[in-house]
Motif scaffolding. Structure first.
Motif, PDB file in Angstrom:
ATOM      1  N   ALA A   1       0.841  -1.204   0.000  1.00 21.51           N
ATOM      2  CA  ALA A   1       0.000   0.000   0.000  1.00 21.51           C
ATOM      3  C   ALA A   1       0.875   1.253   0.000  1.00 21.51           C
ATOM      4  CB  ALA A   1      -0.921  -0.014   1.213  1.00 21.51           C
TER       5      ALA A   1
ATOM      6  N   LEU B   1       2.090   1.755  -3.396  1.00 16.94           N
ATOM      7  CA  LEU B   1       1.003   2.217  -4.271  1.00 16.94           C
ATOM      8  C   LEU B   1       0.723   3.701  -4.060  1.00 16.94           C
ATOM      9  CD1 LEU B   1      -1.486  -0.773  -4.133  1.00 16.94           C
ATOM     10  CD2 LEU B   1      -0.437   0.192  -6.164  1.00 16.94           C
ATOM     11  N   VAL B   2       0.729   4.118  -2.793  1.00 22.60           N
ATOM     12  CA  VAL B   2       0.478   5.536  -2.519  1.00 22.60           C
ATOM     13  C   VAL B   2       1.594   6.382  -3.136  1.00 22.60           C
ATOM     14  CG1 VAL B   2       0.423   7.257  -0.678  1.00 22.60           C
ATOM     15  CG2 VAL B   2      -0.917   5.175  -0.466  1.00 22.60           C
TER      16      VAL B   2
ATOM     17  N   ALA C   1       0.958   6.595  -6.795  1.00 26.83           N
ATOM     18  CA  ALA C   1      -0.168   7.484  -7.122  1.00 26.83           C
ATOM     19  C   ALA C   1       0.253   8.947  -6.989  1.00 26.83           C
ATOM     20  CB  ALA C   1      -1.349   7.177  -6.207  1.00 26.83           C
TER      21      ALA C   1
ATOM     22  N   THR D   1      -0.765   2.290 -11.584  1.00 26.74           N
ATOM     23  CA  THR D   1      -1.060   2.219 -10.157  1.00 26.74           C
ATOM     24  C   THR D   1      -2.408   1.540  -9.926  1.00 26.74           C
ATOM     25  OG1 THR D   1       0.079   4.324  -9.994  1.00 26.74           O
ATOM     26  CG2 THR D   1      -1.130   3.595  -8.061  1.00 26.74           C
ATOM     27  N   MET D   2      -3.397   1.951 -10.710  1.00 24.26           N
ATOM     28  CA  MET D   2      -4.735   1.375 -10.556  1.00 24.26           C
ATOM     29  C   MET D   2      -4.719  -0.125 -10.835  1.00 24.26           C
ATOM     30  SD  MET D   2      -6.803   3.617  -9.596  1.00 24.26           S
ATOM     31  CE  MET D   2      -6.069   5.094  -8.969  1.00 24.26           C
TER      32      MET D   2
ATOM     33  N   ALA E   1      -3.088  -1.925  -7.922  1.00 31.17           N
ATOM     34  CA  ALA E   1      -3.969  -1.943  -6.755  1.00 31.17           C
ATOM     35  C   ALA E   1      -5.083  -2.962  -6.954  1.00 31.17           C
ATOM     36  CB  ALA E   1      -4.547  -0.546  -6.521  1.00 31.17           C
ATOM     37  N   THR E   2      -5.653  -2.980  -8.143  1.00 33.83           N
ATOM     38  CA  THR E   2      -6.740  -3.917  -8.398  1.00 33.83           C
ATOM     39  C   THR E   2      -6.228  -5.347  -8.410  1.00 33.83           C
ATOM     40  OG1 THR E   2      -7.479  -2.168  -9.872  1.00 33.83           O
ATOM     41  CG2 THR E   2      -8.821  -4.131  -9.774  1.00 33.83           C
TER      42      THR E   2
ATOM     43  N   ALA F   1      -3.850  -6.467  -6.622  1.00 34.40           N
ATOM     44  CA  ALA F   1      -3.703  -6.852  -5.223  1.00 34.40           C
ATOM     45  C   ALA F   1      -5.051  -7.276  -4.652  1.00 34.40           C
ATOM     46  CB  ALA F   1      -3.116  -5.695  -4.418  1.00 34.40           C
ATOM     47  N   PHE F   2      -6.118  -6.627  -5.139  1.00 33.37           N
ATOM     48  CA  PHE F   2      -7.456  -6.995  -4.685  1.00 33.37           C
ATOM     49  C   PHE F   2      -7.860  -8.349  -5.266  1.00 33.37           C
ATOM     50  CE2 PHE F   2     -11.986  -6.728  -4.118  1.00 33.37           C
ATOM     51  CZ  PHE F   2     -12.108  -6.066  -2.907  1.00 33.37           C
TER      52      PHE F   2
ATOM     53  N   TYR G   1       7.793  -5.005  -4.388  1.00 37.41           N
ATOM     54  CA  TYR G   1       6.879  -3.857  -4.434  1.00 37.41           C
ATOM     55  C   TYR G   1       7.631  -2.601  -4.876  1.00 37.41           C
ATOM     56  CZ  TYR G   1       4.184  -7.108  -1.560  1.00 37.41           C
ATOM     57  OH  TYR G   1       3.550  -8.220  -1.083  1.00 37.41           O
TER      58      TYR G   1
ATOM     59  N   ALA H   1      -9.665  -1.791 -12.992  1.00 42.08           N
ATOM     60  CA  ALA H   1      -8.700  -0.693 -12.977  1.00 42.08           C
ATOM     61  C   ALA H   1      -9.102   0.375 -13.981  1.00 42.08           C
ATOM     62  CB  ALA H   1      -7.308  -1.229 -13.299  1.00 42.08           C
TER      63      ALA H   1
END
Lengths: 296, 661
Positions: free
Chosen positions: A22, A25-26, A29, A44-45, A48-49, A51-52, B113, B178
């Motif tokens: 996270a 990711l921040v 972004a 980034t999106m 993040a997705t 990861a979801f 990461y 996304a």
């Protein structure tokens, strides 16, 4: 045996790795917004997705996985117990990187396994009980952090039952104590009796042949005999030093020492008497007795 | 308490991660000093070597020493500063040091990461299609490495291919959601903005002889032009004016400070010449000036863009993000910049000057008719002189020692646009003709597919303008093109020439030049990527008739859309995993049927326990229940073969017909 229900409950939790991701990711972004880069924003999106989406994949990875813990061997206090856990995978896809874990784990890292589709694999979870006595094995789980490490999924493993934790063998060795009993001043104690110190005792001497006075003085009871080359002794609570736990530890050590010499040994505890005998089974019986003593 | 996180990563995990890291680092190589590459390679090799031989991470002291050494070297060699390009070498170096210190799973994931962040950083400055596709590729590889780390089983059938496949599936599943977030979630406005540094090459407001040699080879796009009204102008007329340099110190040319010449937008005089409307998308060059043809007559965004003396457009704020504007220009240089004050500045000379320059300038004037010669005549004499003296065009004329103009004119006799224009403008001033050096771009590369002109850094150019007093107008003089003849001229004007040669056989041209295809796709992509912003999002909301709730609506819609996409993915995955367990499905359906008969199986109830209970509750079906349960147990816990499933089905069906009868 058929305790495995049709529906496995898969629990999942967010790991610290998710927090690390996270943060990354921040940062991504913020950079994307700062540089007004739509491509970086898109990347980034997507991450993040992804990861979801990893939650779905993590759950699906353990879907159909069940585990059964093997028997827990008895160990000495302070030792780690390796408990084998047999994983079964009923799904048609392999379950990736599954390891056994406990709510209180030992310090040996578990080795993740791949459980083939419809097959099984064996993992080992290491437990580290602290105290002697009856040890209730903590809840065991089959766990996995596949695919991205951000989600840890867990499936309950059928428990193995309790384990017995023997007292940790500590204190004086048996020969240190025996050495005293064989010394000269002891000879006098036995002088007037039919017990000469060199009497030939019969194997399986009745308890009344034990020199209880010696026991009361804090010596292990010694009935030296040379029948068939087997020495015999009785290990007494009163002979051991220290507080209750220390005495139990010392007795445990004497049990091991006597067994190592091939002697026959008995055990005397307040309210408990075990006939002298030898062999691993007898040893375990003695240690088990020591483990389960309730000190008041 | 310890866990799997403490396990030492295997060689294979580290290998995959370092491959992903290496590929992520590739776009940044141009920002790194040359010596950093072998150092980073050695770090990666060392870590892998250690892993191969069963060692963990090297001790902290060694790592610290290496980190300090690298950071120190970067500082000493001047490779660290503020701004992204200057921070990149340090970031990449520390990412590789992170690889060096990976000693457990947590470190490994963290490094992965951070690698993802690097993939994102690669599209901060250039979000062209190629770069973006590469960034997605590296993200895919990093996910593969992360997934691959879990495959520590030594099973040959579950390896790299599995990880690649799974990473691909996850990305594909993530993309719809996304995209929803991308389209709908408003971009927050940052109260501060990070300086982008000096990485963007291009034209600057100082011109020294010898400038432009580097960017002459750069294929980077400077801006793109479409001509929405009217035909494409001839290639020879494509002089994209950026700046008019009026000051000179004898060596270089520079822009006079703005305070001498306050902008006067009303100096534009309407002219009868042909108008050319250009729509220009200028990529960020961090400077204030904009490019346009000849004399801009009207332009978009008049509130923030002004016409400065020198007939150049200037924006109030630097261009830090792609900017699209429309300019309508007169093809001829209009009668602007006529004030005495300005013309006087255009005559100023450096304090010291080589006498031979004055002699030469006078020679030109004598040839063209003495003191009253027109600027055009002297210009022609000058250009003729260049040709006669055998001047050549070369991007590598060698260093111009001493007075660069004299060296260029009298000994080297070879150079390129920055030499020719600065020398020519200086000579013209020596014979009292106001002159200035204009920098910008010349020509461009026409793309038939997209009907646009791509102007690249390689098209950067400098030329002169001289004041024709009799006509009260400025004349454009390009001394460079005068000396470039034959093959060189063709090469120089090649791109510009292709602007006019469009026409027939377009299809053939397309096949012959895949690069044009690429340019077309790339431009379409970039146009879309650049233009998609908050205002476009607002327009979407406006069209939906939800104008007043912009922010809330966008966020809600984005979340709902993403949620919907993810739900679809989840349902698809669930259905698939269900479908793949026929035994459970059979048994569940049978349980449902028994439930309708009046005995519901609890979710935690084992089949045997349920069978016992159900037999008691439904004695009529007892035999059937026993049979099904036995068949189920065989199929489930016995040998998992297809026959057992068929038998289970058969037993269930037999019971069903018996029950209905």
């Amino acid at each position: 045996v058929l305790a495995i229900t049709n529906v496995t409950t898969i629990r999942w939790r967010i790991t610290w790795n998710a927090v690390r991701l996270a943060v990354a990711l921040v940062a991504m972004a913020l950079a994307a917004v700062n540089y007004q880069s739509n491509a970086a924003w898109m990347l980034t999106m997507v991450l993040a997705t992804a990861a979801f989406v990893a939650i779905f994949h993590a759950r699906r990875n353990l879907a159909g996985v069940s585990g059964e813990a093997g028997p827990v061997p008895a160990v000495f206090s302070g030792e780690r117990i390796p408990v084998p856990v047999v994983f079964r995978n009923r799904a048609m896809t392999p379950a990736i990187a599954v390891w056994a874990t406990a709510s209180e784990a030992g310090d040996a890292p578990a080795q993740p396994q791949v459980i083939p589709a419809g097959g099984s694999a064996t993992g080992i979870v290491t437990l580290a009980p602290r105290h002697r006595g009856r040890y209730t094995v903590p809840a065991l789980h089959a766990a996995s952090s596949f695919p991205l490490g951000v989600i840890e999924t867990q499936v309950h493993v059928q428990a193995a039952g309790d384990a017995i934790i023997y007292p940790l063998p500590e204190g004086r060795h048996l020969e240190e104590v025996m050495g005293n009993s064989e010394s000269g001043d002891d000879q006098g104690e036995y002088a007037g009796d039919d017990f000469s110190g060199h009497r030939r005792p019969q194997p399986g001497d009745p308890p009344r042949h034990i020199d209880w006075k010696a026991v009361a003085r804090g010596r292990p009871i010694v009935m030296k005999a040379f029948s068939g080359g087997t020495s015999q002794c009785v290990l007494s609570w009163h002979a051991a030093h220290g507080d209750g736990e220390q005495r139990l530890s010392e007795l445990a050590r004497w049990v091991l020492d006597a067994e190592a010499r091939g002697w026959h040994y008995g055990l005397v505890l307040p309210g408990i008497f075990l006939e002298p005998d030898g062999g691993l089974e007898h040893r375990d019986r003695c240690l088990r007795t020591l483990a389960l003593v309730v000190l008041t | 308490m310890s866990s799997v996180g403490d396990a030492v990563p295997e060689f294979r995990s580290l290998l995959w991660l370092s491959v992903a890291m290496a590929l992520c680092s590739v776009p940044f190589i141009i920002y790194m000093p040359w010596w950093l590459l072998p150092v980073l390679g050695a770090i990666g090799w060392w870590r892998l070597w250690r892993a191969r031989h069963g060692y963990s991470a090297p001790p902290g002291a060694k790592r610290g020493l290496i980190a300090v050494a690298i950071a120190g070297s970067l500082i000493v060699s001047g490779n660290i500063g503020f701004g992204l390009e200057s921070a990149i070498p340090l970031y990449v170096a520390f990412l590789w040091l992170k690889l060096l210190e990976v000693k457990n799973e947590r470190d490994l994931f963290m490094a992965a990461y951070l690698t993802c962040f690097l993939a994102g950083a690669s599209v901060l400055l250039d979000q062209g299609l190629g770069r973006t596709a590469y960034a997605f590729f590296t993200l895919f590889l990093t996910l593969t490495a992360t997934i691959g780390h879990h495959l520590r089983s030594g099973r040959p059938d579950i390896g790299l291919r599995f990880a690649l496949r799974r990473a691909g599936i996850m990305l594909l599943q993530a993309i719809p959601a996304a995209a929803m977030l991308f389209l709908l979630i408003p971009r927050p406005h940052m109260p501060f903005s990070v300086e982008r540094g000096h990485g963007t090459s291009g034209v600057s407001d100082k011109l020294r002889p010898g400038d432009f040699d580097k960017i002459a080879l750069s294929q980077e796009t400077a801006f793109r032009v479409t001509f929405p009204v009217g035909p494409k102008p001839p290639a020879g007329d494509l002089y994209w004016r950026g700046l008019a340099l009026t000051g000179t110190d004898g060596i270089g040319w520079y822009r006079e400070p703005a305070k001498y010449f306050p902008p006067k937008p009303d100096t534009v005089v309407a002219d009868d010449g042909q108008r050319i409307v250009q729509e220009i998308t200028l990529l960020p060059h961090l400077k204030n000036w904009l490019y346009a043809l000849d004399t801009p007559q009207s332009w978009s965004r008049p509130s923030e863009v002004l016409l400065l003396p020198g007939t150049v457009l200037n924006r109030t704020a630097p261009v830090t993000s792609p900017l699209t504007y429309r300019v309508s220009s007169d093809t001829r240089l209009s009668a602007t910049d006529t004030e005495e004050k300005y013309l006087r500045v255009c005559l100023s000379l450096p304090e010291t000057i080589d006498l031979r320059l004055g002699t030469l300038a006078n020679e030109w004037r004598e040839k063209s008719g003495g003191l009253n010669a027109s600027a055009a005549a002297i210009t022609n004499a000058g250009l003729t002189w260049f040709t006669e003296q055998g001047f050549t065009y070369s991007l590598e004329p060698g260093a111009m020692d001493g007075d660069p103009i004299s060296t260029f004119l009298f000994s080297r006799r070879s150079g390129f646009c920055s030499h020719y224009s600065s020398a020519f403008a200086t000579l013209m001033r020596l014979v009292n003709i106001p002159s200035r050096v204009v920098v910008g771009y010349r020509g461009g590369e026409w793309n038939d597919l997209g009907d646009f002109l791509a102007v690249r850094q390689a098209h950067a150019h400098a030329w002169c303008e001289v004041w024709e007093a009799s006509e009260k107008r400025w004349l454009r003089v390009d001394p460079t093109s005068a000396v470039v003849v034959g093959e060189q001229a063709e090469r120089l004007a090649n791109d510009g020439a292709s602007a006019v040669s469009g026409g027939g056989g377009a299809l053939w041209t397309i096949f012959r030049s895949p690069r044009k295809w690429w340019d077309y796709i790339d431009t379409t992509w970039e146009n879309w990527m650049f233009r998609y912003d908050g205002s476009m999002q607002a327009a979407i909301v406006e069209q939906l008739g939800l104008g007043s709730w912009t922010w809330a609506v966008l966020i809600t819609a984005g979340m709902l859309g993403a949620g919907l996409c993810l739900t679809v993915v989840w349902l698809a995955l669930r259905r698939r995993s269900r479908k793949r367990d026929p035994v459970a499905r059979c048994y569940q359906r049978w349980c449902d049927r028994i439930a309708r008969s009046g005995c519901i199986r609890r979710t935690d109830e084992a089949p045997l326990a349920f069978a016992q209970r159900a037999s008691q509750a439904l004695p009529a079906l007892a035999a059937h229940i026993q049979a099904v349960t036995t068949a189920y147990c065989v199929a489930r816990y016995g040998s998992a073969d297809a026959l057992a499933v068929q038998r289970l089905r058969a037993v269930i069906r037999a019971g069903a017909t018996a029950a209905t009868r």
